[in-house]
Write a protein that holds these residues in place. Structure first.
Motif, PDB file in Angstrom:
ATOM      1  N   SER A  54     -13.207  14.138 -37.984  1.00 18.73           N
ATOM      2  CA  SER A  54     -11.642  13.036 -37.261  1.00 18.73           C
ATOM      3  C   SER A  54     -11.950  12.984 -35.442  1.00 18.73           C
ATOM      4  CB  SER A  54     -10.504  13.149 -37.670  1.00 18.73           C
ATOM      5  OG  SER A  54     -10.806  14.426 -37.755  1.00 18.73           O
ATOM      6  N   VAL A  55     -12.324  14.072 -34.932  1.00 13.11           N
ATOM      7  CA  VAL A  55     -12.356  14.170 -33.483  1.00 13.11           C
ATOM      8  C   VAL A  55     -14.280  14.577 -33.458  1.00 13.11           C
ATOM      9  CG1 VAL A  55     -12.089  16.055 -31.810  1.00 13.11           C
ATOM     10  CG2 VAL A  55     -10.446  15.843 -34.042  1.00 13.11           C
TER      11      VAL A  55
ATOM     12  N   ARG B 169     -11.138  17.677 -25.043  1.00 13.79           N
ATOM     13  CA  ARG B 169     -11.271  16.013 -25.656  1.00 13.79           C
ATOM     14  C   ARG B 169     -11.103  17.270 -27.234  1.00 13.79           C
ATOM     15  NH1 ARG B 169     -16.584  13.574 -23.984  1.00 13.79           N
ATOM     16  NH2 ARG B 169     -15.751  11.837 -22.301  1.00 13.79           N
TER      17      ARG B 169
ATOM     18  N   SER C  99      -7.232  18.527 -26.943  1.00  9.72           N
ATOM     19  CA  SER C  99      -6.088  17.105 -26.434  1.00  9.72           C
ATOM     20  C   SER C  99      -5.802  16.342 -27.945  1.00  9.72           C
ATOM     21  CB  SER C  99      -6.379  15.924 -25.732  1.00  9.72           C
ATOM     22  OG  SER C  99      -7.367  15.779 -25.659  1.00  9.72           O
ATOM     23  N   HIS C 100      -7.284  16.018 -28.375  1.00  7.77           N
ATOM     24  CA  HIS C 100      -6.978  15.130 -30.018  1.00  7.77           C
ATOM     25  C   HIS C 100      -7.187  15.837 -31.398  1.00  7.77           C
ATOM     26  CE1 HIS C 100      -8.506  12.765 -26.760  1.00  7.77           C
ATOM     27  NE2 HIS C 100      -8.122  11.639 -27.722  1.00  7.77           N
ATOM     28  N   SER C 101      -7.120  16.864 -31.576  1.00 13.88           N
ATOM     29  CA  SER C 101      -6.806  18.023 -32.473  1.00 13.88           C
ATOM     30  C   SER C 101      -5.357  17.297 -33.677  1.00 13.88           C
ATOM     31  CB  SER C 101      -7.624  18.842 -32.727  1.00 13.88           C
ATOM     32  OG  SER C 101      -9.174  19.101 -32.361  1.00 13.88           O
ATOM     33  N   ARG C 102      -5.528  17.358 -34.378  1.00 13.88           N
ATOM     34  CA  ARG C 102      -4.274  17.482 -35.211  1.00 13.88           C
ATOM     35  C   ARG C 102      -4.258  18.534 -36.764  1.00 13.88           C
ATOM     36  NH1 ARG C 102      -3.725  15.773 -31.065  1.00 13.88           N
ATOM     37  NH2 ARG C 102      -2.888  14.224 -31.198  1.00 13.88           N
TER      38      ARG C 102
ATOM     39  N   ALA D 222      -7.616  18.036 -39.287  1.00  7.65           N
ATOM     40  CA  ALA D 222      -9.101  17.078 -38.543  1.00  7.65           C
ATOM     41  C   ALA D 222      -9.909  17.969 -38.842  1.00  7.65           C
ATOM     42  CB  ALA D 222      -8.775  17.107 -36.983  1.00  7.65           C
TER      43      ALA D 222
END
Length: 253
Positions: A175-176, A192, A195-198, A201
């Motif tokens: 997902s990342v 990247r 900032s994009h990890s949830r 993930a």
């Protein structure tokens, strides 16, 4: 596709169909995976919806003779466990590094024998690539991989269902994707990912690029600073730790 964690663990199994494949494992037998590994499973996982603040760091294409040991040192210093999707011919080339990955509590997944584009290959060719890698990992570590990641992500839905039906391996995507293979620089890679990890993930990286290794201190510390914890892919799926599983070799049918 993202699955809710409870649904992932309890939903009825997918109806998977594929033509019967002949055994292509080595003459000494095939690896028998425990039944509970695939009970009520799905063929493809991109992320797992969970309220827990966990992410799975994954590293593809190794082991690399110098970069993978550097990465292992960084992970050990932070007590972080990751999942390594290894190429079979590199496992055979670097067995000591492969053993170290497993010995230090990381999970090893199947990333094919020679890193080809599999989406245009026959089912038999796909199975041969994957079986050869499973055998190599088993021979070095004493246990086979329990998940598969296709090179380049190039694997059709039909192939994912076929693999799951015949080898009980779910296909793990991501997902990342920081696109570290483009070598954008370590700072960009770290930014990247952080900032994009949830939660839930699955993070794709490659431990064969020096920029990726250089990005890891800021990446790992940045994710920790956001309150995220690291788990292996098996842990993310709610499965037992890879090192705690017991496997046996059975005669090929």
């Amino acid at each position: 596709m993202t699955f809710d964690r409870r649904t992932f663990l309890s939903a009825a199994g997918c109806a998977l169909t594929a033509a019967a494949l002949p055994s292509t494992a080595a003459a000494q037998g095939v690896i028998s995976l425990p039944d509970d590994l695939v009970a009520n499973d799905h063929a493809t996982v991109t992320a797992v919806a969970t309220a827990q603040p966990v992410v799975a760091m994954t590293f593809d294409d190794g082991p690399h003779p110098s970069l993978t040991p550097q990465l292992l040192d960084m992970l050990a210093a932070r007590n972080i466990k990751a999942t390594f999707y290894l190429i079979g011919n590199r496992v055979a080339q670097f067995p000591a590094i492969t053993r170290r990955i497993a010995a230090e509590g990381h999970e090893i997944g199947n990333h094919s024998w020679s890193h080809p584009f599999l989406n245009g290959r026959s089912d038999l060719s796909v199975i041969r690539e994957i079986d050869a890698t499973t055998e190599a990992i088993f021979d070095v570590t004493g246990r086979p991989p329990v998940t598969f990641r296709p090179p380049y992500g190039a694997f059709t839905n039909a192939q994912r269902r076929m693999l799951h039906a015949h080898r009980r391996l779910p296909t793990i995507l991501w997902s990342v994707d920081p696109q570290d293979w483009r070598r954008p620089g370590s700072g960009v890679i770290a930014s990247r990912i952080v900032s994009h990890s949830r939660p839930g993930a699955i993070i794709l990286t490659h431990d064969i690029h020096s920029g990726t290794i250089a990005a890891m201190p800021a990446t790992l510390d940045g994710l920790t600073g956001r309150g995220l914890r690291f788990v292996t892919v098996s842990q993310m799926l709610g499965w037992p730790l890879w090192q705690s599983r017991h496997f046996r070799r059975v005669a090929a049918s």
